[in-house]
Write a protein that holds these residues in place. Structure first.
Motif, PDB file in Angstrom:
ATOM      1  N   ALA A   1      -2.244 -28.547 -49.131  1.00  0.00           N
ATOM      2  CA  ALA A   1      -2.066 -28.489 -47.672  1.00  0.00           C
ATOM      3  C   ALA A   1      -2.496 -29.795 -47.015  1.00  0.00           C
ATOM      4  O   ALA A   1      -1.799 -30.333 -46.141  1.00  0.00           O
ATOM      5  N   ALA A   2      -3.638 -30.336 -47.438  1.00  0.00           N
ATOM      6  CA  ALA A   2      -4.120 -31.599 -46.868  1.00  0.00           C
ATOM      7  C   ALA A   2      -3.189 -32.749 -47.218  1.00  0.00           C
ATOM      8  O   ALA A   2      -2.969 -33.654 -46.399  1.00  0.00           O
ATOM      9  N   GLY A   3      -2.619 -32.731 -48.423  1.00  0.00           N
ATOM     10  CA  GLY A   3      -1.698 -33.791 -48.830  1.00  0.00           C
ATOM     11  C   GLY A   3      -0.432 -33.805 -48.009  1.00  0.00           C
ATOM     12  O   GLY A   3       0.064 -34.869 -47.622  1.00  0.00           O
ATOM     13  N   ALA A   4       0.114 -32.623 -47.728  1.00  0.00           N
ATOM     14  CA  ALA A   4       1.307 -32.546 -46.883  1.00  0.00           C
ATOM     15  C   ALA A   4       0.999 -33.028 -45.473  1.00  0.00           C
ATOM     16  O   ALA A   4       1.800 -33.736 -44.851  1.00  0.00           O
ATOM     17  N   TYR A   5      -0.173 -32.658 -44.969  1.00  0.00           N
ATOM     18  CA  TYR A   5      -0.581 -33.089 -43.629  1.00  0.00           C
ATOM     19  C   TYR A   5      -0.749 -34.602 -43.563  1.00  0.00           C
ATOM     20  O   TYR A   5      -0.252 -35.262 -42.644  1.00  0.00           O
ATOM     21  N   SER A   6      -1.452 -35.169 -44.531  1.00  0.00           N
ATOM     22  CA  SER A   6      -1.760 -36.598 -44.482  1.00  0.00           C
ATOM     23  C   SER A   6      -0.523 -37.466 -44.627  1.00  0.00           C
ATOM     24  O   SER A   6      -0.450 -38.549 -44.040  1.00  0.00           O
ATOM     25  N   SER A   7       0.462 -37.029 -45.408  1.00  0.00           N
ATOM     26  CA  SER A   7       1.672 -37.833 -45.587  1.00  0.00           C
ATOM     27  C   SER A   7       2.458 -37.954 -44.294  1.00  0.00           C
ATOM     28  O   SER A   7       3.130 -38.967 -44.055  1.00  0.00           O
ATOM     29  N   ILE A   8       2.376 -36.936 -43.447  1.00  0.00           N
ATOM     30  CA  ILE A   8       3.122 -36.932 -42.186  1.00  0.00           C
ATOM     31  C   ILE A   8       2.292 -37.498 -41.048  1.00  0.00           C
ATOM     32  O   ILE A   8       2.765 -38.343 -40.277  1.00  0.00           O
ATOM     33  N   PHE A   9       1.054 -37.058 -40.932  1.00  0.00           N
ATOM     34  CA  PHE A   9       0.247 -37.366 -39.754  1.00  0.00           C
ATOM     35  C   PHE A   9      -0.716 -38.542 -39.930  1.00  0.00           C
ATOM     36  O   PHE A   9      -1.268 -39.022 -38.942  1.00  0.00           O
ATOM     37  N   ILE A  10      -0.939 -38.986 -41.166  1.00  0.00           N
ATOM     38  CA  ILE A  10      -1.897 -40.065 -41.387  1.00  0.00           C
ATOM     39  C   ILE A  10      -1.225 -41.307 -41.988  1.00  0.00           C
ATOM     40  O   ILE A  10      -1.273 -42.395 -41.404  1.00  0.00           O
ATOM     41  N   ALA A  11      -0.610 -41.151 -43.162  1.00  0.00           N
ATOM     42  CA  ALA A  11      -0.109 -42.308 -43.905  1.00  0.00           C
ATOM     43  C   ALA A  11       0.948 -43.094 -43.130  1.00  0.00           C
ATOM     44  O   ALA A  11       0.808 -44.307 -42.924  1.00  0.00           O
ATOM     45  N   THR A  12       2.014 -42.415 -42.701  1.00  0.00           N
ATOM     46  CA  THR A  12       3.103 -43.128 -42.020  1.00  0.00           C
ATOM     47  C   THR A  12       2.692 -43.673 -40.663  1.00  0.00           C
ATOM     48  O   THR A  12       3.008 -44.832 -40.346  1.00  0.00           O
ATOM     49  N   PRO A  13       1.999 -42.906 -39.799  1.00  0.00           N
ATOM     50  CA  PRO A  13       1.519 -43.510 -38.551  1.00  0.00           C
ATOM     51  C   PRO A  13       0.607 -44.713 -38.779  1.00  0.00           C
ATOM     52  O   PRO A  13       0.649 -45.680 -38.003  1.00  0.00           O
ATOM     53  N   LEU A  14      -0.202 -44.679 -39.837  1.00  0.00           N
ATOM     54  CA  LEU A  14      -1.078 -45.813 -40.128  1.00  0.00           C
ATOM     55  C   LEU A  14      -0.263 -47.041 -40.528  1.00  0.00           C
ATOM     56  O   LEU A  14      -0.591 -48.169 -40.130  1.00  0.00           O
ATOM     57  N   VAL A  15       0.790 -46.843 -41.304  1.00  0.00           N
ATOM     58  CA  VAL A  15       1.674 -47.953 -41.654  1.00  0.00           C
ATOM     59  C   VAL A  15       2.299 -48.551 -40.398  1.00  0.00           C
ATOM     60  O   VAL A  15       2.367 -49.777 -40.233  1.00  0.00           O
ATOM     61  N   ALA A  16       2.763 -47.686 -39.499  1.00  0.00           N
ATOM     62  CA  ALA A  16       3.362 -48.167 -38.250  1.00  0.00           C
ATOM     63  C   ALA A  16       2.351 -48.972 -37.439  1.00  0.00           C
ATOM     64  O   ALA A  16       2.688 -50.019 -36.865  1.00  0.00           O
TER      65      ALA A  16
END
Length: 366
Positions: A284-299
């Motif tokens: 659950a945390a992995g699905a959340y982080s890929s959408i809400f953390i990883a990509t916004p951080l790249v942006a």
């Protein structure tokens, strides 16, 4: 086509979308709050390390009429330490007591035999030394460190260093939350827990790479156009893979939930909790982080580049000029459509499909 499939197609084409990137500060705030809670729980309660890490003894009895509560009371009285008792399928009991050495095990075995009314010679005792658990823990940390290094190297080569950093932050985020949950609920940490942690890291990375791959394709030639900013294309990448992420996460969580809530909760197979909780929380945390953390951080990292700042400035100026004339910015496209930028801004045009206009060509023909 199902409603979910239809929604996925519309998200992929940019007809509808949600502004994940624009609301990234909200997601960052939620993640920081969860992470702080996990760290505080870890600092206050600590982890309930299993016998494999602390050392101790495991006593297995034959079939007995004694209850779990009776066995636990007898084990605590005989050893002076907390005991974990589980009912086995054959009617026997598995009694786990930490910090028990060989000298104490014989006395505990005799006490259990008397209290539980089973022959002493039929009680099996297995001793685990703390040094073995320390070796397991060290190897687990070594494996985790090697995994992290390889992840960063791979992503830096396959994509770029900013994506590698974002993926690493997301992985640390997932581990922290999972470990914090273990501290909160008090579940025992065993080698099975470590296996579960390593498993969810791979799954979390897979989900993140899917979005990164879409983002990489969508931003080819981005500086040669003046339609979309990097953040808008990143938002489109998330929306385009959103349904896929939800589907894979739900399918993966269902069997794990069965292990955790039915196997561990209803049926009382407590040993299943060791690995199932880490898998459930981590997925659950992995699905959340890929959408809400990883990509916004790249942006965020990309938008700090001078060329991306200049691009955003040009785009905003163009849109302001078009708005002043009462026109759409798309009406002033020149050579932009000849550049491969497969994205559309979902924040400004939610619910509208963007059709590219060719320069001096009939729509629909190249």
């Amino acid at each position: 086509m199902s409603r979910l499939g239809s929604l996925g197609s519309r998200l992929y084409r940019g007809e509808v979308g949600y502004d994940f990137i624009g609301k990234r500060k909200i997601w960052y705030g939620i993640s920081i709050l969860i992470t702080i809670t996990a760290v505080v729980a870890l600092a206050v309660s600590g982890l309930n390390m299993g016998i494999e890490f602390k050392g101790g003894a495991v006593f297995t009895t034959p079939s007995t009429s004694a209850s779990v509560a009776q066995a636990e009371e007898s084990a605590v009285s005989a050893s002076g330490h907390q005991a974990i008792v589980q009912k086995l399928g054959n009617g026997g009991l598995r009694i786990q007591i930490t910090e028990v050495d060989l000298a104490k095990s014989d006395a505990i075995k005799a006490e259990l035999s008397k209290d539980l009314k089973v022959p002493e010679e039929k009680i099996n005792a297995d001793l685990v030394g703390p040094s073995w658990g320390e070796q397991i823990a060290n190897k687990a940390w070594t494996g985790l460190g090697i995994f992290m290094i390889l992840v960063v190297i791979y992503l830096a080569i396959a994509f770029e260093w900013r994506m590698a950093i974002a993926a690493l932050v997301a992985l640390i985020h997932d581990i922290t939350i999972t470990v914090g949950i273990y501290a909160l609920v008090g579940f025992e940490v065993t080698p099975g827990t470590v296996i579960g942690l390593l498993t969810i890291l791979g799954y979390s990375l897979y989900d993140t790479v899917v979005v990164f791959d879409s983002l990489k394709e969508g931003t080819k030639g981005i500086t040669k156009q003046t339609r979309w900013t990097y953040s808008e294309i990143a938002n489109r990448s998330i929306n385009g893979t959103l349904v896929r992420s939800i589907n894979t996460t739900v399918v993966a969580l269902l069997p794990v939930a069965g292990l955790l809530f039915i196997g561990g909760g209803v049926l009382g197979a407590g040993m299943l909790n060791d690995i199932s909780l880490s898998l459930f929380v981590g997925l659950a945390a992995g699905a959340y982080s890929s959408i809400f953390i990883a990509t916004p951080l790249v942006a965020d990292l990309k938008e700090r580049e001078p060329q991306m700042k200049a691009l955003k400035k040009r785009i905003l100026a163009k849109r302001a000029a078009a708005a002043a004339k009462g026109e759409s910015a798309d009406d002033e496209q020149s050579h932009d459509d000849d550049v491969h930028v497969d994205a559309a801004p979902t924040a400004a045009v939610v619910g509208q499909r963007q059709q590219p206009r060719g320069h001096g060509r009939t729509p629909g023909k190249r």
